[in-house]
Write an enzyme that holds these catalytic residues in place. Sequence first.
Site, PDB file in Angstrom:
ATOM      1  N   ASP A 271       0.863  -1.185   0.000  1.00 30.69           N
ATOM      2  CA  ASP A 271       0.000   0.000   0.000  1.00 30.69           C
ATOM      3  C   ASP A 271       0.898   1.234   0.000  1.00 30.69           C
ATOM      4  OD1 ASP A 271      -1.883   1.935   0.351  1.00 30.69           O
ATOM      5  OD2 ASP A 271      -2.630   1.202   2.277  1.00 30.69           O
ATOM      6  N   PHE A 272       1.472   1.525  -1.169  1.00 29.20           N
ATOM      7  CA  PHE A 272       2.383   2.672  -1.258  1.00 29.20           C
ATOM      8  C   PHE A 272       1.669   3.921  -1.765  1.00 29.20           C
ATOM      9  CE2 PHE A 272       6.338  -0.275  -1.762  1.00 29.20           C
ATOM     10  CZ  PHE A 272       6.190  -0.654  -0.440  1.00 29.20           C
ATOM     11  N   LYS A 273       0.395   3.793  -2.067  1.00 32.01           N
ATOM     12  CA  LYS A 273      -0.409   4.940  -2.533  1.00 32.01           C
ATOM     13  C   LYS A 273       0.379   5.827  -3.484  1.00 32.01           C
ATOM     14  CE  LYS A 273      -3.892   4.915   0.934  1.00 32.01           C
ATOM     15  NZ  LYS A 273      -3.163   4.128   1.962  1.00 32.01           N
TER      16      LYS A 273
ATOM     17  N   THR B 296       8.541   7.637 -12.253  1.00 36.00           N
ATOM     18  CA  THR B 296       8.782   7.310 -10.837  1.00 36.00           C
ATOM     19  C   THR B 296       7.894   6.159 -10.373  1.00 36.00           C
ATOM     20  OG1 THR B 296       9.331   9.627 -10.508  1.00 36.00           O
ATOM     21  CG2 THR B 296       8.957   8.319  -8.526  1.00 36.00           C
TER      22      THR B 296
ATOM     23  N   SER C  77     -11.215   6.183   3.320  1.00 36.05           N
ATOM     24  CA  SER C  77     -11.957   5.998   4.567  1.00 36.05           C
ATOM     25  C   SER C  77     -11.941   7.267   5.415  1.00 36.05           C
ATOM     26  CB  SER C  77     -11.365   4.821   5.343  1.00 36.05           C
ATOM     27  OG  SER C  77     -10.002   5.046   5.603  1.00 36.05           O
TER      28      SER C  77
ATOM     29  N   GLY D  61     -13.505  -1.847  11.614  1.00 39.65           N
ATOM     30  CA  GLY D  61     -12.880  -1.995  12.933  1.00 39.65           C
ATOM     31  C   GLY D  61     -12.497  -0.643  13.503  1.00 39.65           C
TER      32      GLY D  61
ATOM     33  N   GLY E 236     -16.051   1.133  10.691  1.00 36.54           N
ATOM     34  CA  GLY E 236     -16.887   0.390   9.740  1.00 36.54           C
ATOM     35  C   GLY E 236     -17.234  -1.002  10.218  1.00 36.54           C
TER      36      GLY E 236
HETATM   37  P1  XMP Z   1      -6.766   0.122  10.343  1.00 35.75           P
HETATM   38  O1  XMP Z   1      -5.783   0.023  11.442  1.00 35.75           O
HETATM   39  O2  XMP Z   1      -7.518   1.415  10.332  1.00 35.75           O
HETATM   40  O3  XMP Z   1      -5.861   0.052   9.030  1.00 35.75           O
HETATM   41  O4  XMP Z   1      -7.690  -1.059  10.268  1.00 35.75           O
HETATM   42  C1  XMP Z   1      -6.286   0.434   7.774  1.00 35.75           C
HETATM   43  C2  XMP Z   1      -5.149   0.334   6.814  1.00 35.75           C
HETATM   44  O5  XMP Z   1      -5.592   0.745   5.532  1.00 35.75           O
HETATM   45  C3  XMP Z   1      -4.990   1.984   5.178  1.00 35.75           C
HETATM   46  N1  XMP Z   1      -6.084   2.821   4.734  1.00 35.75           N
HETATM   47  C4  XMP Z   1      -6.363   3.094   3.474  1.00 35.75           C
HETATM   48  N2  XMP Z   1      -5.776   2.723   2.340  1.00 35.75           N
HETATM   49  N3  XMP Z   1      -7.417   3.899   1.128  1.00 35.75           N
HETATM   50  C5  XMP Z   1      -6.309   3.140   1.173  1.00 35.75           C
HETATM   51  O6  XMP Z   1      -5.763   2.824   0.112  1.00 35.75           O
HETATM   52  C6  XMP Z   1      -8.051   4.287   2.238  1.00 35.75           C
HETATM   53  O7  XMP Z   1      -9.084   4.945   2.170  1.00 35.75           O
HETATM   54  C7  XMP Z   1      -7.493   3.880   3.470  1.00 35.75           C
HETATM   55  N4  XMP Z   1      -7.894   4.067   4.724  1.00 35.75           N
HETATM   56  C8  XMP Z   1      -7.004   3.395   5.495  1.00 35.75           C
HETATM   57  C9  XMP Z   1      -4.300   2.506   6.384  1.00 35.75           C
HETATM   58  O8  XMP Z   1      -3.140   3.224   6.035  1.00 35.75           O
HETATM   59  C10 XMP Z   1      -3.969   1.235   7.123  1.00 35.75           C
HETATM   60  O9  XMP Z   1      -2.819   0.633   6.575  1.00 35.75           O
END
Ligand code: XMP
Length: 221
Positions: free
Chosen positions: A68-70, A77, A123, A175, A179
């Site tokens: 998940d490097f967004k 790059t 989220s 969690g 959600g």
């Molecule tokens: P938690 O601890 O909240 O972890 O259950 C959530 C994980 O997901 C990532 N995260 C997102 N990744 N879009 C994403 O691509 C989102 O909307 C988003 N919301 C949370 C967060 O960094 C963590 O790794």
Amino acid sequence: LLYTHNKYTTMESKIIFALDVYDYNTAMELARTVGEKVFAIKINWPVILENGIKIVRDLSKYANIICDFKLADIDNTVSMITTKVKEYGGYGIISHSFTGLNSLKAVVKSAGNMKVFSVVSMSQESYLDNITEELIKISREAGVYGLVAPGNRPYYLKKVKELSEGLKIISPGVGAQGGDIVNAMLLGSDYVIIGRSIYNSLDPLGTLEGFSSSINNKLNK
Ligand code: XMP
């Protein structure tokens, strides 16, 4: 590659475990504990900043690894980063899509067999949601495998599902961010991403199994 993805026995799991820790041994121990019970393990910058990209290969012993490097940068790059993830055995990579078609296409091209997931809504409530529809269109055009949409914001999840045309949907926000796992799955998530609720619990495996059985109980009736 030292392994094949189908050696993991529980591909039917609907849970992606977000392994957001720094420490190498903690990360490996958690992966060993839950690896067989999840669809994939998602890692993010915390674990990479401490350990480097090589940990992707180490963790892959236990599960499919989604990075998940967004990604949100120019095509050259994002290609370089994606290529590196592939080299170390990544199963998937998450990219932003707001950077547009050229960048996202570059990720898809460099990914080869790796699955590319693009963020089209987040989220975090403060996310700018006004271009979600366009982001889905760009994602489809670029040829991504799946979309990231929030499991804790039903309105947006539903909207993404309606426009997804069969792309897989993975959803964080279950969690710790409020959600509900069953709601998210009913609204269209194919896989839910859960981090803190699992790795901060005293019994990560038990907590994970609790989430899994709540899906099985409510959805398989
Ligand atoms: P938690 O601890 O909240 O972890 O259950 C959530 C994980 O997901 C990532 N995260 C997102 N990744 N879009 C994403 O691509 C989102 O909307 C988003 N919301 C949370 C967060 O960094 C963590 O790794």
